[in-house]
Structure formats: C-alpha cells, structure tokens
Design a protein around this motif. Structure first.
Motif, short mmCIF file in Angstrom:
data_model
loop_
_atom_site.label_atom_id
_atom_site.label_comp_id
_atom_site.label_asym_id
_atom_site.label_seq_id
_atom_site.Cartn_x
_atom_site.Cartn_y
_atom_site.Cartn_z
N ALA A 75 0.82 -1.21 0.00
CA ALA A 75 0.00 0.00 0.00
C ALA A 75 0.85 1.26 0.00
N ILE A 76 1.90 1.27 0.81
CA ILE A 76 2.64 2.51 0.98
C ILE A 76 3.68 2.73 -0.11
N SER A 77 4.04 1.62 -0.78
CA SER A 77 5.11 1.75 -1.76
C SER A 77 4.70 2.65 -2.93
N ASN A 78 5.52 3.66 -3.16
CA ASN A 78 5.21 4.55 -4.28
C ASN A 78 5.84 4.07 -5.57
N LYS A 79 6.86 3.22 -5.40
CA LYS A 79 7.54 2.71 -6.59
C LYS A 79 6.83 1.46 -7.08
N LYS A 80 6.90 1.22 -8.37
CA LYS A 80 6.34 -0.01 -8.88
C LYS A 80 7.26 -1.15 -8.45
N MET A 81 6.68 -2.19 -7.91
CA MET A 81 7.53 -3.28 -7.42
C MET A 81 8.04 -4.13 -8.57
N ILE A 82 9.16 -4.80 -8.32
CA ILE A 82 9.72 -5.69 -9.33
C ILE A 82 8.83 -6.93 -9.45
N SER A 83 8.54 -7.32 -10.67
CA SER A 83 7.58 -8.42 -10.86
C SER A 83 8.02 -9.71 -10.17
N GLY A 129 -4.53 -12.90 -5.94
CA GLY A 129 -4.80 -12.01 -7.07
C GLY A 129 -4.72 -10.55 -6.65
N THR A 130 -5.26 -10.25 -5.48
CA THR A 130 -5.25 -8.86 -5.02
C THR A 130 -3.82 -8.41 -4.73
N PHE A 131 -3.05 -9.27 -4.08
CA PHE A 131 -1.64 -8.98 -3.83
C PHE A 131 -0.94 -8.62 -5.13
N ALA A 132 -1.10 -9.54 -6.10
CA ALA A 132 -0.39 -9.36 -7.36
C ALA A 132 -0.87 -8.10 -8.08
N ALA A 133 -2.19 -7.89 -8.12
CA ALA A 133 -2.72 -6.72 -8.84
C ALA A 133 -2.26 -5.42 -8.20
N VAL A 134 -2.31 -5.37 -6.87
CA VAL A 134 -1.87 -4.15 -6.18
C VAL A 134 -0.39 -3.91 -6.44
N GLY A 135 0.38 -4.99 -6.38
CA GLY A 135 1.83 -4.86 -6.59
C GLY A 135 2.18 -4.44 -8.00
N LEU A 136 1.47 -5.01 -8.99
CA LEU A 136 1.84 -4.76 -10.38
C LEU A 136 1.27 -3.45 -10.92
N SER A 137 0.14 -3.01 -10.36
CA SER A 137 -0.46 -1.78 -10.91
C SER A 137 0.28 -0.55 -10.38
N LYS A 138 0.11 0.54 -11.10
CA LYS A 138 0.81 1.76 -10.69
C LYS A 138 0.01 2.53 -9.65
N ARG A 139 -1.21 2.11 -9.46
CA ARG A 139 -2.10 2.83 -8.56
C ARG A 139 -1.74 2.52 -7.10
N ARG A 140 -1.74 3.55 -6.29
CA ARG A 140 -1.42 3.36 -4.89
C ARG A 140 -2.64 2.79 -4.16
#
Lengths: 504, 498
Positions: free
Chosen positions: A282-290, B268-279
C-alpha cells in the motif's frame, strides 16, 4: 559519506556486528530449546538410524529395510545427505550433537537472511527487525529434521538469483552446484525451481529482453533440472515428491502439511508478516519488481496452504519487504522523523562497516559444542537433550529391549522413528513418518486399525501382527484389553504393549 | 463481439448467474432452531428470549439477536416451505453482490469476473440463516461509504436506520462498525503520511463518518435486547469451544478446493496491487488487513472479506489491464489490429440481432433460475439430503418408542431436534452464546470419551444417547453397559441398561 576515524583493529574484532549478535541470539535460543527441537516431530529417530546405516554400510538404500509391511519395496532416499549429517553429529555428541548442528544451521540461515536484507536495503535496523520477524514466523517449524536444510538452501538460492537479477552475478555455474547438494539433502528442492521460475517470469515481464540474460536464466533452469536427477533415485525423486503433493489423502493426513491454525499464537508472527506485506504494497510509491511480487504472492499462498512452508515464505519474502520499506522511508518526510531515522541508520552502518566480527559467534559455537560433548546440559530446563518419556514410549521400549517381542508388530505412527532409533534392526516397524513411501493404501489400513473401523481385524491378520504398541488411552488398546486373545505385557500411563496370546 | 458488450446486459447476466448459484438446497444445521425460535415468537407475540428448547439451559435468559429474521424465516416457511427459503437466500445473496458490483471499476467483463470470484468465495456462508442478512447489510454499508468517498454524496444518515434493522436481524452488525472504523483509520493514516488519493476524505468528512458510525453503533441498541446487543459479538467470540465444534469458526483449510478460492482472491489482489501503478488507498489497506485477519482466523468471515476485497481488486486490475493494453497495442501489430477489428465490428452489428441474442441469453438464464429452484426444493431431494445430514430415521424411532430419560444429542443435530423432536429438549444446539464454554466443554468431554463422560451424563439424568454412528462415545458407552437400540449409517441411539 562521512569520513570516520578508523576503528582500532582489536576493537573492530571484539565488538560484534548486528548480524553476528542476531546469529548468537538465535543459536543460544535454539541450544536452550534443544529438547523441543527433537521431540515435536517423530521422524528424527529414523533420520539418525538411516544416516548410521549409510555410513556403516557405505551404501544408500533404495529398498525399504525398516518396515515389515513394505520391506524390500523401492524407496526414494531423498534426505540421505541430511541423514548422514545428522548421523555424524550423533556419533560425535549423541543427541546433543543433533541439537548443535540444528542450532548452527538455523542460526546461519537467519544470519544470511539478515545479510541479504541489509545488502538490498542498506538499512541494518530495518534488516534486523525484518529478520527477527522472519525468525519468529519460522520458529513454529524449528525442528531437527532435513527441512531446515531446505530453508538454508532457499536463502542462498534466492540471494544468488537476486545477484543475477541486479547484474552482480554473471556466471550461473553456482546454481547447479547448489542444486546438486540440495536435491540430495531434502525433497523440497523443488522450491528452488519455483523460486527460479518467479525470477525468470519476472525478468520477462519487467526487463528489456536480451538473449544473453535469457540464456543465463534458461541455463540455470535447465542445468538445475538436469542436476536434480543426480541422486540415488534419479527421476524417481520427482515422482515421489509430486506424487505425494498430488495425493490429497496423504497431504491432509500429514500434520506439517496442514494449513496454519491462526488460533495458535505461534502463527501470529506469520499473520503479522502478511499484514505487513499488504501494508508495504500500500505505501510503496515505486512499482515493485515483478519477480518480487510473484515471490511475495506465491509464497504467501503456499504458506497459507501448508504451515511447513512458512519458514520458506519468511526467508524469501522478508528481504523484499525490508527493501521496499527502506525505499519508502527514504522517500517520505514525516516532519523530519524519517530524516532522523536515516541519520541514525547511517551512523549504525558506518559503525558496522568498521567492525570485523566473527570472533564471538565462533567462540559461542565452539564453546557450546565442547560443553555439550562433555555432557553439560545447556537446555533451559536443564534436563539434557533426550527423547522425552511423555512424547515417546521410552519405558515401553526399555522393556522391549529386555524382553524380545515375537513376530511382527503394529505401532503408533508417530513413534515409528523412535522405535527404529532404539530397536532396529532387531524389530521392524509397521509404519513410521515416511508417509510418501508408505503411501495411501498402508496409511488407510493403519487408520482403519486405530479407529477400529470395519475390517480392522483383517488388517492385523493380513500382516500377521502379534504385538501392538500404542498409547494407553487409544481406542485400539482400550478395545484389545476387552478381548480374550490379547494380553497386556507392559503398561504405563502413556503406552501399552499387548501380545496376541493363545486365546485360552 | 458487441452483443456481449453492453454493461447492463453484463450486469443482468451476472446477477442471474449469481442467483442460479445462490439458490441451493435450503438445509443448514442452524436453520431449524431459528425456525423454532421464530415460531415461538410468532405464537406468543413476544420475542423469544428465555430458553425452553434445552434442558441444560432451560429457563435461562438468552440474547436472541436474530429474532426478526427468525420471524421472517418461519413466515416464509409457512407460505412457501423450502421453496420460499431457498428463493430468499438466493435473492438476498444476489442483491448483496449487486451492491458490490456497483463499487467496481474497469471493463464490464472484468467487473463481472471479479464479482463472480467474490461470489464463489462468499458462497460458503450462503445458507438459510440470519447471517445472510449481515452480508447484505455489510455490502450496503460499504456502498454508502463508497458513494460518500467517490461522489461526495453524503447519505451517511442511512447508517442509522440500517444499524437499527441490522441489530434486529442479526448480531453481525458489528461487521459494519468494524468496516467504518477501518475506513476511518485508513483515512487518518493517509493524512498522517501526507498521501492523498483522488477519493481521500478531508478532516471534516472523516468527522462526519465518525459521527454517523458512532450513531449507527449506538442505535444498534434499539432492539428487544437493548444494550445487551453490544455485548453479543464479544460474548460469541469469547466462547473458546467454538473452534473445536464448529468448522466455520476454525481457520481456513486451504486443502479444500472451495476454500482455495479465497486464496486466489487474496493472491490475485496482492499481485494486482503490486503490479499496478495505482497506490493502495489507506482505507483499502485497513479494510483488507482487518477483514483478511478475520477471514484467516475464522472461515465464516470469508464473506465479508470477499465483499470488501472485490472492489479493491477490480480497481487495481482495471489499472493494470489499461496499462498492459496500451503497451501491447503500441508494441505488437496484432493487438492493434484486434483492437481495430473490435471497434469496427461494434459499429456494424445489427441492433435487432443483438436484441434477439441478448434476450435469448437472458430468457435462458431466467428459465435456469426456475429450473434450479424447482430442482433443489424437490421433496425427494430435500428428504434424501435431510436423511444424509440429519438423523431423520432415528428421530422417527424415538417418536415411536418414547424411551425414558433426557436426551444427549450430537451438537450438529441439536437445531434439527428442536424442530423435529419437540417432545425431548436437547442437551446442546447451535446457540453457542447461550450454552457458553461451560456446557460446550461438558459436551466435548462426553463425545471425546473424557474420563468424566459418565459423570456428566449422570448429572443431567441422561437416558438416551443420539450420536453419530461408530463414534468414540458409542464404543465407550457400549463398553459401559449402554445398549444400542437403533443404528443406521448416520446415527445410533443408545439407552441406559435398566
């Protein structure tokens, strides 16, 4: 970077680094918890016995030699190297040696986790906090069993893949070497292949594709897969591992494969890690590494499916969480609080860099080893490292040693390994903890007998059972004691041995 | 393919599919005692609040937090028996998912897909019980907050009536309070970090939410149990024996395929949140963490978890798909052509043909709804299922023979016996808050053959055991001189030897 005065050599050696303090703390805690490491799981006896057999016979058995139910059947000795390590430690210092090697391996694992977190984040305090949490989450599976080797190799494996991702490592020869040892040490080497897949897919998603890098990833994958066949059972090791995981009955009947029960406090650090993962995302502003996202979500799912995956989850995921958190802290300004933290952190890092470390951990490990070898009890309860008589049928087996049991027997499943440790080769077991070998059919027969389900007598007849060693309170013992054919020859509050009599 | 493009058409198809899924055999272990309690309330025109169904708690006060649903259930049962109950569950679940759909973002097909996944996850608690109303009101509360955040329309005053109705329908109103609290914490958290998303609330708006959330909680006391209603959530969760007795209070078992869907949603939610640019917004973070925790500690909370996670997943998936689509069209010629073809075919389609096709699909699904309703409420199937789940034949035997003494019953059958075997009060049934740890522990002692089991039975003058066939207690009882009078694959009846 500020220029600090160079720390005098003697001081640099005498003051331990943070990672070293962490290692010593975990090592001492584990030495103190020695009896728990050995007594929660019933398989240690089997591992020591098999390791002893391999050393003495200089051969790795690929046929069963321990049970009368499956004697001579093909066996996949997927933990033979770990068993040998346990057996050597046992030869050197008995059960104390087992506790010592377990503490050393687990301590080293979390030292590596700390180091990896530190290397990726450059924040020692965050790395320390993360590693403590990883250790707390993993502690529910801190047991003297080959699984700890898998956790250790998983950390090394992930660290090397991370180096490859960043570009520090160009040569990939180390991967098949690690896999060669891993595959012969524990069946969960498959975790390495999965971690590799996460990095490979992540690389394909994120980075500009270059044939050179693709070749490296494919090289690691193919060579590791090929090397995984170099073991006493060849491709059979894959068959056994995947076959077991694909068997719903066996998996749901093996305690360690069950999902975590969040009503138990021991699982709460894992829950906290999940909460932190969501928070970090949630807090990360950077896009995480896949690759990191795949590792994070994949291992979370696997740990939620089986509690035994929690240590693997913790050691692979914590360095990622620490890295993302460090990035975040560096990018925010909470009324100067983050600046203060970063200043404090950089001071710590400067001090860390000037220290050499290694001295105290060496002393503690060697001292603990020497004291244990001389018979000093170092566990917190001061009772010494032994199999406990309220977990294993210690007195009943003492009786067996003095009074030979005739014919074949039926034993309580969790005690199989202990029986092998004490009375093999004189006595063979009905079943022990090697569920992947005994398979569904025999496990169902075992279950039929202990629950007195229809046909239970037929199972005893089929295997010509003439004695039974089970918990005194078990349904089977309660029932057999009401039958004329069976005589109680030994009984204490915990275990009972019954013999099939003449029926007179 | 324009004939499946219309948003409204998607929604109708989705809701019909959910309705088909939610109409199921209306049998549940707790349903029976709810029906009985509702009947007592209707018969005496007073809310049923003093136990008369068991002999272990007879005459004791009970906080009946679901009295209104019970009345509705028994009314439905009287007018339409199982058909009415089944339809009630189906329609309530569908309405609940409709409110979730309204909170979704992205392409219609994406929204529908995520709602379907959430429906599967929450379907584990779709049964003829008051809990189904909690799901619906939870979704409505979420929708009101969603509207407040996204459109600025302040309809928070609805929370007052909602909480009044909720606390009369089911004790799960506390889920609404937790939801509101989580959103408030998330908004404050964002302010603290100085992170604002497009729908962040200002301090004044947060204040409004605090006021209306508190008002809702206070108004939950407007019910026949008064302020005791505030105690009920803690009283229920405080019963330690719950986890040992009731599956839905245990941690999830992800080896079960149906429960793996929750894992897919989480994954799925983990992955989508992580991969999308949206905070991830602070409020989304807090509700996911809180309801994720609740779901991992008790699988009955899968429902609320799915309902709050689905909109979060859709937001991030929508963002992700949008980015990927742009990238793919830009990078690969074939994707550009497919996109172009789609646009052209949208224009060329014959509107009459489209109407015919869409109407056909909808008609087919409506037919399927009626067919499913008829199928799952077929008398033969109901009776067969009842026989598999409950001791139907054993109950008939007791009715014919009238053996003397109190009846000790299996926990899961307690509710069924209160409805079907009214002559014998039960030892225990699903009202865990009434029985508490004291009685539930005694029950566990008996069924597990604890050394005190005979003492417990003697203490209550138990003369009949109605228990699972081949259970531990059956074997022990036989050893202790009890006689098996009746046995089938489901149940055994034992009586004490005179």
């Amino acid at each position: 970077m500020k220029n600090h005065k160079k720390t005098p050599d003697i001081v640099a050696v005498l003051i331990p680094r943070i990672g070293e303090i962490l290692f010593i703390a975990i090592f001492i805690a584990l030495i103190g918890l020695g009896p728990k490491l050995m007594n929660v799981d019933g398989d240690l006896g089997r591992h020591i016995t098999l390791g002893d057999y391999i050393i003495s016979s200089r051969s790795i058995p690929t046929k069963d030699i321990f049970s009368h139910t499956k004697f001579g059947d093909s066996l996949t000795p997927h933990e033979w190297l770990a068993d040998v390590v346990f057996a050597i430690a046992h030869m050197a210092a008995g059960l104390d040696g087992i506790v010592w090697i377990t503490a050393l391996l687990i301590g080293a694992t979390f030292w590596l986790v700390y180091k990896q977190s530190l290397n990726l984040s450059s924040m020692s305090l965050l790395a320390l906090a993360g590693t403590i949490l990883a250790a707390a989450a993993s502690s529910l599976h801190w047991l003297s069993r080959p699984h700890i080797f898998t956790v250790f190799f998983a950390v090394i494996w992930t660290t090397e893949l991370e180096k490859l991702r960043i570009g520090i490592r160009r040569n990939w020869v180390i991967f098949p070497v690690i896999m060669l040892i891993w595959v012969n040490t524990h069946g969960a080497f498959i975790a390495g292949i999965l971690i590799w897949a996460c990095y490979f897919v992540g690389f394909m998603i994120d980075q500009k594709l270059s044939w050179q890098r693709i070749k490296s990833y494919l090289g690691i994958g193919f060579s590791s897969l090929l090397v995984s066949l170099i073991n006493p059972d060849g491709i059979g090791i894959w068959r056994t591992g995947l076959g077991f995981l694909g068997n719903q009955y066996l998996v749901s009947h093996t305690a360690e494969y069950l999902p975590p029960d969040f009503h138990q406090i021991s699982t709460w650090p894992f829950l906290l890690l999940i909460v932190l993962s969501i928070g970090v995302l949630a807090i990360s502003n950077k896009k995480m590494i896949s690759s990191h996202i795949l590792l994070l979500s994949g291992w979370t799912a696997m740990a939620l499916c089986s509690a035994r995956n929690i240590p693997l989850y913790a050691v692979t995921v914590v360095p990622i969480l620490v890295t993302v958190s460090a990035d975040y802290i560096q990018g925010i300004n909470l009324n100067g609080a983050s600046d203060k933290f970063i200043t404090l952190q950089s001071r710590f890092m400067d001090i860390e860099k000037s220290l050499k470390g290694g001295l105290w951990s060496g002393i503690v490990v060697v001292m603990a080893g020497m004291l244990l070898m001389r018979g000093f009890p170092l566990d917190f309860q001061n009772k010494g490292n032994k199999f406990l008589d309220d977990v294993f049928p210690v007195q009943a087996v003492d009786w067996v040693e003095k009074n030979q049991l005739p014919g074949e027997g039926f034993n309580y499943f969790p005690w199989g390994g202990y029986l092998l440790y004490r009375i093999w080769p004189g006595t063979l077991v009905f079943i022990d903890g090697q569920t992947d070998f005994y398979g569904e059919e025999l496990t169902r027969e075992y279950e039929k007998v202990i629950t007195l389900s229809p046909g239970w007598e037929d199972v005893l007849q089929k295997y010509q059972i003439s004695w039974v060693l089970m918990p005194t309170q078990s349904e089977l013992i309660q029932h057999l004691q009401g039958l004329d054919d069976w005589d109680t020859v030994y009984q204490d509050q915990f275990s009972t041995i019954m013999l099939l009599g003449s029926g007179e | 393919m324009p004939w499946i493009k219309e948003d409204k058409f998607y929604l109708i198809v989705l809701l019909l599919l959910i309705l088909i899924m939610a109409i199921r055999i209306p049998l549940d272990t707790d349903m029976w005692w709810h029906l009985r309690a509702g009947e007592e309330t209707l018969n005496y025109r007073v809310v049923y609040k003093v136990d008369t169904l068991s002999y272990t708690r007879a005459g004791e006060a009970w906080i009946n937090h679901s009295w209104l649903t019970q009345v509705l259930m028994v009314w439905l049962y009287k007018i339409g028996e199982f058909k009415a109950l089944s339809l009630w569950v189906g329609l309530t679940a569908t309405l609940c998912m409709f409110f979730i759909y309204l909170q979704m973002e992205g392409y219609a097909i994406l929204r529908a897909g995520v709602v379907l996944l959430a429906s599967f996850v929450s379907s584990v608690v779709w049964s003829p019980r008051p809990q189904i109303f909690s799901l619906l009101l939870f979704a409505i509360t979420g929708f009101i907050i969603f509207r407040y955040k996204t459109t600025g329309k302040n309809q928070l005053y609805w929370l007052g009536p909602i909480f009044i109705v909720w606390s009369n329908l089911h004790g799960g109103y506390i889920l609404g309070t937790i939801l509101i609290l989580s959103v408030i914490c998330g908004e404050v958290f964002d302010h603290f970090l100085g992170e604002k998303s497009e729908f962040s609330l200002g301090w004044e708006e947060i204040g409004q939410l605090v006021i209306w959330g508190a008002a809702g909680f206070i108004l939950a006391a407007v019910n026949p149990n008064g302020i005791n209603m505030w105690r009920i959530p803690f009283q229920t969760v405080g019963v330690v024996s719950l986890q040992n007795l009731i599956n839905e209070w245990a941690s999830p078992d992800f080896h079960q395929p149906i429960q793996q869907l929750m894992l897919i949603l989480l994954f799925g939610t983990f992955a989508a949140v992580g991969l999308s640019k949206r905070r991830l917004a602070g409020s989304d973070l807090f509700i996911m963490v809180v309801f994720g925790f609740l779901a991992l500690t008790a699988r009955r909370n899968f429902g609320p978890f799915a309902l709050i996670t689905a909109p979060v997943l859709s937001k991030h998936l929508a963002d992700l798909f949008h980015t990927w689509k742009k990238k793919l069209v830009k990078r690969w010629e074939i994707f550009r052509k497919v996109s172009e073809f789609q646009r052209k075919s949208d224009k060329n389609i014959n509107s009459k043909f489209q109407l015919f096709l869409n109407g056909g699909v909808v008609l087919f699904l409506i037919t399927a709804v009626f067919w499913k309703l008829a199928y799952v409420t077929n008398t033969e199937l109901i009776s067969k299922t009842e026989n598999q789940m409950f001791p139907q034949s054993a109950v008939n035997w007791i009715k014919e023979e009238n053996p003397p003494g109190q009846l000790f019953n299996s926990y899961n059958w307690g509710g069924y016996l209160t409805w079907k075997l009214r002559e014998y009060p039960v030892f225990v049934d699903g009202r865990t808050d009434l029985f508490g740890d004291e009685i539930l522990r005694k029950y566990i002692d008996v069924i597990s053959g604890h050394e005190d089991w005979e003492k417990v039975l003697a203490g209550y003058d138990v003369g009949i055991l109605l228990i699972q066939a081949d259970s531990t207690i059956e074997k022990l009882a036989v050893k202790s001189g009890w006689v098996i009078n009746y046995k089938d694959p489901i149940a055994a009846i034992l009586t004490k030897k005179q």
